[in-house]
Design a protein around this motif. Structure first.
Motif, mmCIF file in Angstrom:
data_model
loop_
_atom_site.group_PDB
_atom_site.id
_atom_site.type_symbol
_atom_site.label_atom_id
_atom_site.label_comp_id
_atom_site.label_asym_id
_atom_site.label_seq_id
_atom_site.Cartn_x
_atom_site.Cartn_y
_atom_site.Cartn_z
ATOM 1 N N THR A 120 -12.539 8.836 10.171
ATOM 2 C CA THR A 120 -13.393 7.839 9.521
ATOM 3 C C THR A 120 -14.610 7.479 10.358
ATOM 4 N N ARG A 161 -10.118 15.032 9.230
ATOM 5 C CA ARG A 161 -9.809 13.721 8.659
ATOM 6 C C ARG A 161 -10.093 12.654 9.702
ATOM 7 N N LEU A 182 0.843 -1.202 0.000
ATOM 8 C CA LEU A 182 0.000 0.000 0.000
ATOM 9 C C LEU A 182 0.877 1.250 0.000
ATOM 10 N N PRO A 183 0.748 2.097 -1.039
ATOM 11 C CA PRO A 183 1.542 3.327 -1.045
ATOM 12 C C PRO A 183 1.092 4.280 0.058
ATOM 13 N N ARG A 184 1.992 5.183 0.434
ATOM 14 C CA ARG A 184 1.713 6.084 1.558
ATOM 15 C C ARG A 184 0.559 7.028 1.272
ATOM 16 N N GLY A 185 0.432 7.506 0.067
ATOM 17 C CA GLY A 185 -0.649 8.434 -0.254
ATOM 18 C C GLY A 185 -0.247 9.365 -1.377
ATOM 19 N N THR A 186 -1.160 10.261 -1.731
ATOM 20 C CA THR A 186 -0.916 11.187 -2.829
ATOM 21 C C THR A 186 -0.093 12.384 -2.346
ATOM 22 N N THR A 187 0.541 13.049 -3.288
ATOM 23 C CA THR A 187 1.301 14.252 -2.974
ATOM 24 C C THR A 187 0.344 15.412 -2.739
ATOM 25 N N PRO A 188 0.490 16.129 -1.615
ATOM 26 C CA PRO A 188 -0.437 17.232 -1.340
ATOM 27 C C PRO A 188 -0.315 18.347 -2.364
ATOM 28 N N GLY A 215 4.980 6.164 7.821
ATOM 29 C CA GLY A 215 4.023 7.244 7.942
ATOM 30 C C GLY A 215 4.211 7.946 9.283
ATOM 31 N N TYR A 218 4.269 2.191 4.962
ATOM 32 C CA TYR A 218 3.648 2.025 3.655
ATOM 33 C C TYR A 218 4.714 1.701 2.608
ATOM 34 N N ARG A 252 2.267 3.211 10.882
ATOM 35 C CA ARG A 252 2.177 2.332 9.722
ATOM 36 C C ARG A 252 3.363 2.574 8.791
#
Length: 285
Positions: free
Chosen positions: A260, A258, A118-124, A179, A174, A172
């Motif tokens: 859930t 942010r 799982l990638p860390r996330g998108t670039t802000p 992270g 990634y 976590r």
């Protein structure tokens, strides 16, 4: 664990007349003991310790950084989640001598979860980064506010009780990239559940609009560099500058920012060190 033993300072012979032109002698350093400082608490990563400085202390420092202490000689010190295993507490006396206490900071085995696919996330985006800088500047300014509050002297109470859904220090990984670690403790309860002040303090930030990550953010200064932050609130019931008391309702649980699901994220800091609130508050009742 506290290390050190008392060593009597040497007494030099009277200096010759020419010594008036010599450079000043460095202040003597005495290895201190736990009894000198009367330390108690959690000298460990993510921990908070309380103490009393030796009689006659005029200045106190931890690893070279000044630490305030009260007129009754009491103080507190905190250790970040990733604090090094050794620290040095130094009390400077009125005659210029110093008492140094070597501290052994206990490590923690934090909850680490590896997500290799799982990638860390998108670039802000630049827009997000610009907004985030303004938010972070407000948070930093709030944490730097010294209100003189005395809540740091009190035993902490849970601001809300319920299921612990997130623990301090967890992290976590990634696809091999770490992270950010979880900087507080999460209590899962329905939206609208009251949130109380864990100790006396002064409100230093009460968001008038949701922050991008924290949502409706409330921050309370407890004094001596110790502060609490409450994230994702559905409602904030106090304003900046308000004096609050331990157990006073200050807001309500939500899921703004942010999040859930509805929960309270309670974070604590001593100066720049992130502190685990859960052991300080003790078992829920």
């Amino acid at each position: 664990m506290l290390l050190g033993g008392c060593v009597a300072p040497s007494v030099p012979p009277p200096p010759p007349p020419s010594a008036a032109l010599a450079p000043p002698r460095a202040p003597s350093i005495i290895a201190a003991t736990n009894a000198d400082f009367a330390l108690s608490g959690r000298i460990e990563q993510g921990g908070l310790a309380f103490g009393t400085v030796p009689a006659g202390t005029v200045a106190l420092s931890l690893d070279g950084k000044s630490v305030p202490f009260a007129s009754d000689r009491r103080f507190l010190i905190g250790f970040d989640r990733d604090a090094p295993m050794a620290a040095s507490l130094v009390a400077t006396m009125a005659d210029g001598s110093r008492r140094q206490l070597a501290l052994s900071v206990a490590p923690h085995a934090w909850k680490i979860e590896s997500l290799p696919t799982l990638p860390r996330g998108t670039t802000p985006t630049p827009e997000f980064l610009a907004r985030r800088k303004i938010e972070l500047d407000r948070i930093i300014a709030a944490r730097a506010t010294d209100t003189g509050a005395q809540g740091w002297r009190q035993a902490l109470a849970w601001p809300a009780t319920g299921r612990i859904s997130g623990v301090f220090g967890s992290q976590r990984i990634y696809a091999g990239e770490p992270g950010a670690f979880h900087g507080g403790v999460d209590v899962a309860r329905p939206t609208g559940t009251p949130v109380a002040a864990p100790a006396d303090g002064v409100v230093v930030l009460a968001a008038d609009a949701p922050f991008s990550l924290e949502g409706n953010l409330l921050m309370i200064d407890h004094g001596m560099g110790l502060n609490s932050a409450f994230l994702h609130l559905s409602r904030i019931g106090v304003r900046p500058g308000d004096v609050v008391r331990r157990g006073q309702i200050v807001g309500a649980i939500g899921m703004t920012g942010r999040a859930t699901g509805p929960h309270l994220h309670w974070a604590m800091k001593w100066r720049d060190a992130r502190i685990d609130p859960a052991p300080l508050a003790g078992p829920m009742r």
